[in-house]
Design an enzyme around this catalytic site. Structure first.
Site, PDB file in Angstrom:
ATOM      1  N   TYR A 132       2.312   5.032   1.387  1.00 57.64           N
ATOM      2  CA  TYR A 132       2.102   5.563   2.771  1.00 57.64           C
ATOM      3  C   TYR A 132       0.617   6.342   2.871  1.00 57.64           C
ATOM      4  CZ  TYR A 132       6.840   4.071   3.213  1.00 57.64           C
ATOM      5  OH  TYR A 132       8.089   3.432   3.349  1.00 57.64           O
ATOM      6  N   PHE A 192       7.618   1.759  -0.575  1.00 60.33           N
ATOM      7  CA  PHE A 192       8.585   2.080   0.462  1.00 60.33           C
ATOM      8  C   PHE A 192       9.262   3.592   0.279  1.00 60.33           C
ATOM      9  CE2 PHE A 192       8.912  -2.478   0.008  1.00 60.33           C
ATOM     10  CZ  PHE A 192       8.212  -2.778   1.339  1.00 60.33           C
ATOM     11  N   HIS A 208       9.351  -9.061   5.924  1.00 62.48           N
ATOM     12  CA  HIS A 208       9.320  -7.828   5.885  1.00 62.48           C
ATOM     13  C   HIS A 208      10.041  -6.864   6.518  1.00 62.48           C
ATOM     14  CE1 HIS A 208       6.771  -4.294   5.374  1.00 62.48           C
ATOM     15  NE2 HIS A 208       6.272  -4.555   4.232  1.00 62.48           N
ATOM     16  N   ASP A 261       0.856  -1.179  -0.004  1.00 59.77           N
ATOM     17  CA  ASP A 261       0.013   0.132  -0.052  1.00 59.77           C
ATOM     18  C   ASP A 261       0.773   1.186   0.178  1.00 59.77           C
ATOM     19  OD1 ASP A 261      -2.809  -0.440  -0.045  1.00 59.77           O
ATOM     20  OD2 ASP A 261      -3.017   0.462   1.841  1.00 59.77           O
TER      21      ASP A 261
END
Length: 224
Positions: free
Chosen positions: A67, A78, A187, A65
């Site tokens: 931010y 990221f 992750h 997703d």
């Protein structure tokens, strides 16, 4: 449907743009951006593609997703805009690069230089409503980005896919592992990293090692 995306992708993705689900997705996204604050900016939704042409793709990093905080998302998974505080997952990415390659922790969290070297920084969902994580999931974006992964797998050779965390690892089934290298690890979020599932994966040096084996230029992971 004419989508404002870097031209090299259009021949490969036109069939997706013309499908009914993509029209429904477009209508949903337009409505959300009209009614609410959403991220990233409309002009940056396809940044992952616009800064990494199809023919240039050497590495794919998969996120989930964008931010959802103010000013963070810039269309690359990221990544955050210059001057924005680094989110926890990004901090751990930079710490691993520091451990793996001895590259100093950078000031900027903007990963655009990676994209320009052939790293497709692809979120499964390309938009989100402000402060509502996952708010644009299951509206069609995942169908589109799955098709992107399958297209790269089918049309290209020797791409390196970095799958971080359970969600990303589910995408392995879309990739022909006889044609491409898949590297998997936990992750980079603190929840995973602090349990020992992230640090020490050496994905960045492993990626560059494989690129050398393939006769390709390595990725300069260093940021300013």
């Amino acid at each position: 449907m004419n989508v404002d995306i870097q031209a090299s992708w259009k021949p490969y993705l036109k069939t997706e743009f013309d499908k009914p689900y993509f029209k429904d997705l477009t209508d949903f996204v337009k409505s959300e951006y009209d009614l609410y604050t959403c991220y990233p900016k409309g002009s940056e939704i396809f940044n992952a593609f616009n800064h990494c042409p199809f023919n240039a793709v050497k590495v794919v990093i998969l996120g989930q997703d964008p931010y959802h905080g103010m000013g963070q998302a810039n269309g690359l998974c990221f990544s955050v805009n210059d001057g924005v505080a680094h989110p926890p997952s990004l901090k751990n990415i930079f710490k691993e690069i520091e451990q793996d390659l001895g590259i100093p922790y950078p000031k900027s969290g903007n990963l655009m230089p990676w994209a320009k070297q052939g790293v497709l920084l692809l979120n499964a969902t390309l938009t989100v409503r402000a402060h509502k994580a996952g708010s644009h999931q299951n509206k069609g974006w995942e169908q589109f980005t799955d098709a992107v992964i399958q297209c790269i797998s089918k049309e290209k050779q020797s791409v390196i896919f970095l799958l971080w965390g359970g969600y990303a690892k589910q995408k392995k089934k879309l990739i022909d592992i006889n044609r491409h290298l898949v590297l998997e690890t936990g992750h980079p979020s603190p929840l995973s990293a602090n349990r020992g599932y992230w640090f020490g994966n050496k994905h960045f040096s492993k990626t560059n090692y494989q690129l050398v084996q393939d006769g390709a230029n390595v990725i300069e992971w260093k940021l300013e």
